[in-house]
Design a protein around this motif. Structure first.
Motif, PDB file in Angstrom:
ATOM      1  N   UNK A   1     -17.509   1.780  -1.200  1.00 43.72           N
ATOM      2  CA  UNK A   1     -16.585   0.932  -1.957  1.00 43.72           C
ATOM      3  C   UNK A   1     -15.120   1.239  -1.655  1.00 43.72           C
ATOM      4  N   UNK A   2     -14.814   2.500  -1.417  1.00 40.27           N
ATOM      5  CA  UNK A   2     -13.420   2.876  -1.196  1.00 40.27           C
ATOM      6  C   UNK A   2     -13.330   4.376  -1.019  1.00 40.27           C
ATOM      7  N   UNK A   3     -12.103   4.872  -0.787  1.00 38.68           N
ATOM      8  CA  UNK A   3     -11.953   6.301  -0.528  1.00 38.68           C
ATOM      9  C   UNK A   3     -12.338   7.107  -1.768  1.00 38.68           C
ATOM     10  N   UNK A   4     -13.137   8.163  -1.584  1.00 38.49           N
ATOM     11  CA  UNK A   4     -13.507   9.015  -2.712  1.00 38.49           C
ATOM     12  C   UNK A   4     -12.414  10.055  -2.979  1.00 38.49           C
ATOM     13  N   UNK A   5     -12.631  10.891  -3.978  1.00 36.92           N
ATOM     14  CA  UNK A   5     -11.678  11.958  -4.286  1.00 36.92           C
ATOM     15  C   UNK A   5     -12.014  13.202  -3.468  1.00 36.92           C
ATOM     16  N   UNK A   6     -13.288  13.599  -3.469  1.00 32.94           N
ATOM     17  CA  UNK A   6     -13.701  14.808  -2.751  1.00 32.94           C
ATOM     18  C   UNK A   6     -14.336  14.390  -1.417  1.00 32.94           C
ATOM     19  N   UNK A   7     -13.525  14.328  -0.389  1.00 36.65           N
ATOM     20  CA  UNK A   7     -14.014  13.801   0.875  1.00 36.65           C
ATOM     21  C   UNK A   7     -15.124  14.660   1.457  1.00 36.65           C
ATOM     22  N   UNK A   8     -15.009  15.987   1.333  1.00 38.69           N
ATOM     23  CA  UNK A   8     -16.021  16.837   1.987  1.00 38.69           C
ATOM     24  C   UNK A   8     -17.395  16.614   1.364  1.00 38.69           C
ATOM     25  N   UNK A   9     -17.448  16.394   0.036  1.00 38.41           N
ATOM     26  CA  UNK A   9     -18.724  16.153  -0.635  1.00 38.41           C
ATOM     27  C   UNK A   9     -19.324  14.824  -0.179  1.00 38.41           C
ATOM     28  N   UNK A  10     -18.517  13.770  -0.200  1.00 35.82           N
ATOM     29  CA  UNK A  10     -19.028  12.442   0.173  1.00 35.82           C
ATOM     30  C   UNK A  10     -19.431  12.390   1.637  1.00 35.82           C
ATOM     31  N   UNK A  11     -18.607  12.965   2.520  1.00 33.96           N
ATOM     32  CA  UNK A  11     -18.950  12.973   3.952  1.00 33.96           C
ATOM     33  C   UNK A  11     -20.272  13.704   4.173  1.00 33.96           C
ATOM     34  N   UNK A  12     -20.431  14.872   3.554  1.00 35.27           N
ATOM     35  CA  UNK A  12     -21.657  15.657   3.734  1.00 35.27           C
ATOM     36  C   UNK A  12     -22.889  14.899   3.253  1.00 35.27           C
ATOM     37  N   UNK A  13     -22.830  14.353   2.020  1.00 35.25           N
ATOM     38  CA  UNK A  13     -24.028  13.735   1.439  1.00 35.25           C
ATOM     39  C   UNK A  13     -24.368  12.399   2.095  1.00 35.25           C
ATOM     40  N   UNK A  14     -23.342  11.645   2.515  1.00 31.60           N
ATOM     41  CA  UNK A  14     -23.640  10.380   3.223  1.00 31.60           C
ATOM     42  C   UNK A  14     -24.304  10.691   4.567  1.00 31.60           C
ATOM     43  N   UNK A  15     -23.792  11.689   5.284  1.00 25.54           N
ATOM     44  CA  UNK A  15     -24.425  12.108   6.548  1.00 25.54           C
ATOM     45  C   UNK A  15     -25.860  12.565   6.282  1.00 25.54           C
ATOM     46  N   UNK A  16     -26.075  13.335   5.208  1.00 24.86           N
ATOM     47  CA  UNK A  16     -27.432  13.773   4.855  1.00 24.86           C
ATOM     48  C   UNK A  16     -28.372  12.580   4.684  1.00 24.86           C
ATOM     49  N   UNK A  17     -27.896  11.556   3.966  1.00 23.96           N
ATOM     50  CA  UNK A  17     -28.726  10.367   3.707  1.00 23.96           C
ATOM     51  C   UNK A  17     -29.032   9.633   5.013  1.00 23.96           C
ATOM     52  N   UNK A  18     -28.019   9.498   5.876  1.00 23.37           N
ATOM     53  CA  UNK A  18     -28.219   8.762   7.135  1.00 23.37           C
ATOM     54  C   UNK A  18     -29.172   9.501   8.074  1.00 23.37           C
ATOM     55  N   UNK A  19     -29.081  10.831   8.117  1.00 22.68           N
ATOM     56  CA  UNK A  19     -29.881  11.601   9.083  1.00 22.68           C
ATOM     57  C   UNK A  19     -31.282  11.932   8.574  1.00 22.68           C
ATOM     58  N   UNK A  20     -31.582  11.554   7.326  1.00 28.07           N
ATOM     59  CA  UNK A  20     -32.927  11.795   6.792  1.00 28.07           C
ATOM     60  C   UNK A  20     -33.606  10.486   6.388  1.00 28.07           C
ATOM     61  N   UNK A  21     -33.014   9.364   6.815  1.00 27.11           N
ATOM     62  CA  UNK A  21     -33.551   8.036   6.466  1.00 27.11           C
ATOM     63  C   UNK A  21     -33.719   7.863   4.963  1.00 27.11           C
ATOM     64  N   UNK A  22     -32.748   8.377   4.191  1.00 32.25           N
ATOM     65  CA  UNK A  22     -32.756   8.111   2.762  1.00 32.25           C
ATOM     66  C   UNK A  22     -33.375   9.171   1.893  1.00 32.25           C
ATOM     67  N   UNK A  23     -33.826  10.300   2.489  1.00 33.11           N
ATOM     68  CA  UNK A  23     -34.369  11.428   1.719  1.00 33.11           C
ATOM     69  C   UNK A  23     -33.485  12.649   1.955  1.00 33.11           C
ATOM     70  N   UNK A  24     -32.331  12.750   1.280  1.00 40.52           N
ATOM     71  CA  UNK A  24     -31.325  13.749   1.654  1.00 40.52           C
ATOM     72  C   UNK A  24     -31.751  15.204   1.488  1.00 40.52           C
ATOM     73  N   UNK A  25     -32.838  15.471   0.755  1.00 42.63           N
ATOM     74  CA  UNK A  25     -33.313  16.851   0.632  1.00 42.63           C
ATOM     75  C   UNK A  25     -34.112  17.311   1.836  1.00 42.63           C
ATOM     76  N   UNK A  26     -34.470  16.377   2.705  1.00 44.66           N
ATOM     77  CA  UNK A  26     -35.321  16.684   3.861  1.00 44.66           C
ATOM     78  C   UNK A  26     -34.495  17.216   5.035  1.00 44.66           C
ATOM     79  N   UNK A  27     -35.166  17.829   6.030  1.00 44.03           N
ATOM     80  CA  UNK A  27     -34.432  18.231   7.246  1.00 44.03           C
ATOM     81  C   UNK A  27     -34.003  17.014   8.060  1.00 44.03           C
ATOM     82  N   UNK A  28     -32.989  17.188   8.895  1.00 42.31           N
ATOM     83  CA  UNK A  28     -32.482  16.095   9.733  1.00 42.31           C
ATOM     84  C   UNK A  28     -33.517  15.692  10.786  1.00 42.31           C
TER      85      UNK A  28
END
Length: 360
Positions: A150-177
């Protein structure tokens, strides 16, 4: 009227929270004694951190004329048309009342980054003070099926990390890449502005800067390009088509019979051409565009610098000037050169009335 106005907000009507003096004068010319607009008007903003009604209330207060939410187009407004994602579990990134915004747009199962880090406390560990004391991961069975920026977040490192997690695990961010999961789940992004103008003397980072970070991290890790299902907000074609749809709806509501022939984008450039591999199926959701022309009227109160040279040859654009637009938009000098340049929004309204021989 056979024309309508698309008004940018930041740098055109306001700077930060301060109204630009010419704006109130301009809007007195656009309404009658009952406060009704004499021509169709839509406010097109790349902001995405609030509901349309809140933005309409702010504008009404700042400009001294009554503005309805149907006249306001946020960067995320076209997401109403993306109905195929509305029933799915989507991760939303940004700030402000994100769940309210997502639900207002039609999303039934939005999940915020904050909720995700609560469910998976082991994922967000850059900030030592926020690391979990107890190393337990909460069971989280949902599969995230798309990401909405939607727009720029406040804590960029948190959002960047978790969005990458979601993308690299096909939607299961607790899983390995799993790098072989490509293409990744759909990403829809609103507002590609690299920078924007507030009260500071120089422009500030916008959501486009956050997207540059996300795209480069994804490419650095995977060697592949991050792909967008859709990009919206100025200067995307989708945004201008949706804005025109709102203009036509206003004209119909007022029972103005004359078709809207020309749109005047005050403060914004006309649409830029988008790369062909972006999904364009949303075009079927809108009636075909009816206006014959979209003219850009640039004002000198925002980011725009009238002294910046635009190269004549697009092949020289890399060396002659820096293109601040998004990676997936092609640079075209003909589209960034404004049709008209005026000092401020009041002069823009006067110019358009003169061009259209419109005497309120």
């Amino acid at each position: 009227p056979s024309f309508g106005f698309l008004f940018d907000i930041d740098g055109v009507l306001i700077r930060g929270k301060t109204p630009i003096p010419a704006a109130k004068t301009a809007f007195q010319k656009l309404v009658n004694s009952q406060g009704q607009f004499l021509v169709p008007v839509v406010f097109v903003t790349n902001a995405g951190n609030c509901l349309r009604q809140k933005k309409a209330d702010q504008l009404s207060h700042l400009l001294g004329v009554p503005i309805s939410q149907d006249q306001v187009m946020m960067s995320h407004s076209p997401l109403r048309m993306f109905k195929r994602y509305h029933e799915k579990c989507v991760l939303v990134s940004g700030q402000g009342p994100l769940l309210d915004i997502a639900q207002d747009l039609g999303f039934c199962q939005p999940i915020t980054i904050e909720t995700l880090r609560e469910k998976h406390p082991l994922l967000d560990v850059v900030d030592h003070d926020r690391r979990p004391n107890v190393l337990v991961s909460v069971y989280f069975s949902f599969k995230i099926l798309s990401v909405v920026l939607f727009g720029e977040p406040v804590r960029w490192e948190t959002n960047l990390q978790l969005i990458i997690d979601v993308l690299l695990t096909s939607g299961y961010p607790g899983n390995p890449y799993h790098h072989e999961n490509y293409p990744h789940i759909p990403v829809l992004a609103c507002n590609m502005d690299l920078m924007w103008v507030a009260e500071a003397q120089s422009p500030r980072f916008g959501h486009g800067t956050f997207m540059v970070c996300l795209e480069n991290i994804y490419k650095k890790i995977t060697g592949k390009d991050l792909k967008y299902e859709a990009l919206m907000g100025k200067p995307s074609k989708l945004t201008y088509q949706y804005a025109e749809y709102l203009i036509r709806a206003q004209a119909a509501e007022r029972q103005w019979k004359q078709p809207i022939q020309t749109l005047y984008a005050v403060g914004g450039s006309a649409t830029l051409s988008q790369d062909d591999d972006i999904d364009n199926s949303w075009e079927n959701e809108l009636a075909s565009a009816a206006a014959a022309h979209c003219r850009s009227v640039l004002v000198c109160t925002g980011v725009y610098n009238p002294h910046t040279k635009v190269p004549l040859d697009t092949r020289e654009s890399i060396t002659e000037m820096v293109f601040h637009g998004h990676r997936d938009f092609r640079f075209d000098p003909g589209l960034v050169e404004p049709d008209h340049i005026v000092p401020d929004v009041d002069a823009a309204v006067d110019l358009v009335f003169q061009l259209e021989n419109f005497a309120p």
